[in-house]
Design a protein around this motif. Structure first.
Motif, mmCIF file in Angstrom:
data_model
loop_
_atom_site.group_PDB
_atom_site.id
_atom_site.type_symbol
_atom_site.label_atom_id
_atom_site.label_comp_id
_atom_site.label_asym_id
_atom_site.label_seq_id
_atom_site.Cartn_x
_atom_site.Cartn_y
_atom_site.Cartn_z
ATOM 1 N N GLU A 64 48.001 29.877 29.449
ATOM 2 C CA GLU A 64 46.645 29.166 29.709
ATOM 3 C C GLU A 64 47.000 27.585 29.323
ATOM 4 O O GLU A 64 47.992 27.281 28.412
ATOM 5 C CB GLU A 64 45.400 29.577 28.640
ATOM 6 C CG GLU A 64 44.282 28.709 29.149
ATOM 7 C CD GLU A 64 43.074 29.353 28.514
ATOM 8 O OE1 GLU A 64 41.994 28.916 28.687
ATOM 9 O OE2 GLU A 64 43.209 30.135 27.468
ATOM 10 N N GLY A 65 46.529 26.692 30.029
ATOM 11 C CA GLY A 65 46.935 25.311 29.768
ATOM 12 C C GLY A 65 46.290 24.125 30.783
ATOM 13 O O GLY A 65 45.724 24.784 31.964
ATOM 14 N N GLU A 66 46.478 22.982 30.577
ATOM 15 C CA GLU A 66 46.109 22.005 31.487
ATOM 16 C C GLU A 66 46.961 21.883 32.777
ATOM 17 O O GLU A 66 48.308 22.064 32.620
ATOM 18 C CB GLU A 66 46.307 20.479 30.906
ATOM 19 C CG GLU A 66 45.208 20.217 30.031
ATOM 20 C CD GLU A 66 45.105 18.752 29.639
ATOM 21 O OE1 GLU A 66 45.968 17.999 29.964
ATOM 22 O OE2 GLU A 66 44.266 18.255 28.999
ATOM 23 N N GLY A 67 46.359 21.768 33.812
ATOM 24 C CA GLY A 67 46.858 21.530 34.860
ATOM 25 C C GLY A 67 48.099 22.706 35.449
ATOM 26 O O GLY A 67 48.065 23.592 35.030
ATOM 27 N N VAL A 68 48.838 22.188 36.574
ATOM 28 C CA VAL A 68 49.923 23.140 37.115
ATOM 29 C C VAL A 68 51.243 22.256 36.876
ATOM 30 O O VAL A 68 51.226 21.148 37.629
ATOM 31 C CB VAL A 68 49.540 23.737 38.240
ATOM 32 C CG1 VAL A 68 48.441 24.803 38.373
ATOM 33 C CG2 VAL A 68 49.186 22.788 39.294
ATOM 34 N N VAL A 69 52.487 22.806 36.855
ATOM 35 C CA VAL A 69 53.728 22.085 36.791
ATOM 36 C C VAL A 69 53.498 20.592 36.157
ATOM 37 O O VAL A 69 54.122 19.779 36.721
ATOM 38 C CB VAL A 69 54.260 22.164 38.010
ATOM 39 C CG1 VAL A 69 54.826 23.776 38.390
ATOM 40 C CG2 VAL A 69 53.685 21.640 39.229
ATOM 41 N N GLY A 70 52.978 20.488 35.097
ATOM 42 C CA GLY A 70 52.621 19.214 34.459
ATOM 43 C C GLY A 70 51.751 18.070 35.207
ATOM 44 O O GLY A 70 51.826 16.864 34.712
ATOM 45 N N MET A 71 51.079 18.580 36.129
ATOM 46 C CA MET A 71 50.189 17.816 36.802
ATOM 47 C C MET A 71 48.714 18.332 37.076
ATOM 48 O O MET A 71 48.463 19.495 36.842
ATOM 49 C CB MET A 71 50.870 17.536 38.324
ATOM 50 C CG MET A 71 52.061 16.872 38.375
ATOM 51 S SD MET A 71 52.751 16.931 40.156
ATOM 52 C CE MET A 71 51.494 15.696 40.643
ATOM 53 N N GLN A 72 47.628 17.436 37.108
ATOM 54 C CA GLN A 72 46.219 17.788 37.251
ATOM 55 C C GLN A 72 46.142 17.225 38.831
ATOM 56 O O GLN A 72 45.808 16.180 38.932
ATOM 57 C CB GLN A 72 45.381 17.298 36.450
ATOM 58 C CG GLN A 72 45.425 17.781 35.185
ATOM 59 C CD GLN A 72 44.783 17.428 34.067
ATOM 60 O OE1 GLN A 72 44.226 16.318 33.962
ATOM 61 N NE2 GLN A 72 43.791 18.527 33.253
ATOM 62 N N PRO A 73 46.595 17.861 39.747
ATOM 63 C CA PRO A 73 46.315 17.465 41.280
ATOM 64 C C PRO A 73 44.905 17.051 41.593
ATOM 65 O O PRO A 73 44.042 17.978 41.485
ATOM 66 C CB PRO A 73 47.115 18.301 42.059
ATOM 67 C CG PRO A 73 46.857 19.466 41.442
ATOM 68 C CD PRO A 73 47.284 19.241 39.879
ATOM 69 N N ILE A 74 44.762 16.085 42.495
ATOM 70 C CA ILE A 74 43.657 15.885 43.199
ATOM 71 C C ILE A 74 43.725 16.249 44.591
ATOM 72 O O ILE A 74 44.808 15.656 45.181
ATOM 73 C CB ILE A 74 43.152 14.433 42.976
ATOM 74 C CG1 ILE A 74 42.525 14.190 41.512
ATOM 75 C CG2 ILE A 74 41.906 14.239 43.849
ATOM 76 C CD1 ILE A 74 42.243 12.605 41.252
ATOM 77 N N ILE A 75 42.880 17.015 44.989
ATOM 78 C CA ILE A 75 42.998 17.658 46.401
ATOM 79 C C ILE A 75 41.650 16.819 47.368
ATOM 80 O O ILE A 75 40.463 17.682 47.072
ATOM 81 C CB ILE A 75 43.120 19.111 46.603
ATOM 82 C CG1 ILE A 75 44.282 19.366 45.422
ATOM 83 C CG2 ILE A 75 43.537 19.747 47.850
ATOM 84 C CD1 ILE A 75 44.109 20.875 45.172
ATOM 85 N N ALA A 76 42.036 16.346 48.370
ATOM 86 C CA ALA A 76 41.042 15.609 49.099
ATOM 87 C C ALA A 76 40.546 16.628 49.986
ATOM 88 O O ALA A 76 41.009 17.869 50.227
ATOM 89 C CB ALA A 76 41.553 14.529 49.966
ATOM 90 N N ALA A 77 39.154 16.509 50.366
ATOM 91 C CA ALA A 77 38.486 17.425 51.331
ATOM 92 C C ALA A 77 39.572 17.590 52.839
ATOM 93 O O ALA A 77 39.971 16.686 53.327
ATOM 94 C CB ALA A 77 37.159 16.904 51.764
ATOM 95 N N GLY A 78 39.578 18.778 52.729
ATOM 96 C CA GLY A 78 40.281 19.114 54.014
ATOM 97 C C GLY A 78 41.677 19.233 53.691
ATOM 98 O O GLY A 78 42.622 19.530 54.679
#
Length: 127
Positions: A64-78
């Motif tokens: 368990e942890g923050e984000g994935v591969v050291g990132m907290q990506p923002i994914i735009a609509a679509g």
């Protein structure tokens, strides 16, 4: 493997990593590629991950942890986001499954997205 939760599609591909594995020492390394597709009309942010890893001998681990591969990506609509990570098993077969904690960046609502269960099988076990 593919699973849709609240307009978010999670797809998984796995790859055995023979160069990083040592079958005689019960070390089996796998890579997995995750694709996250945001089919909503709002952007999302991946806040946390929660994985369960199960070896074929029944040993279960939680990650368990923050984000994935050291990132907290923002994914735009679509849009979609893809990353590759790895997992080591003590047996030549195992599985993983879990959840991502996402945030709707328009409403600030936090929700859980299911990661489909997927198998990791070393090729030497497939014949």
């Amino acid at each position: 493997m593919k699973k849709v939760t609240e307009g978010i599609t999670i797809s998984v591909e796995t790859f055995f990593q023979p160069d990083y594995s040592n079958p005689m020492g019960n070390e089996f390394m796998f890579a997995y590629r995750i694709t996250i597709e945001n089919d909503n009309v709002f952007p999302i942010k991946l806040l946390r991950r929660h994985w369960y890893v199960v070896d074929s001998n029944g040993v279960k681990r939680e990650i368990e942890g923050e984000g994935v591969v050291g990132m907290q990506p923002i994914i735009a609509a679509g849009e979609r986001y893809q990353y590759v990570s790895g997992c080591n098993l003590r047996t030549e077969m195992g599985k993983m499954y879990g959840t991502y904690l996402m945030e709707n960046l328009m409403t600030k609502r936090v929700f859980e997205v299911k990661i489909p269960e997927f198998q990791m099988i070393a090729p030497l076990k497939m014949n």
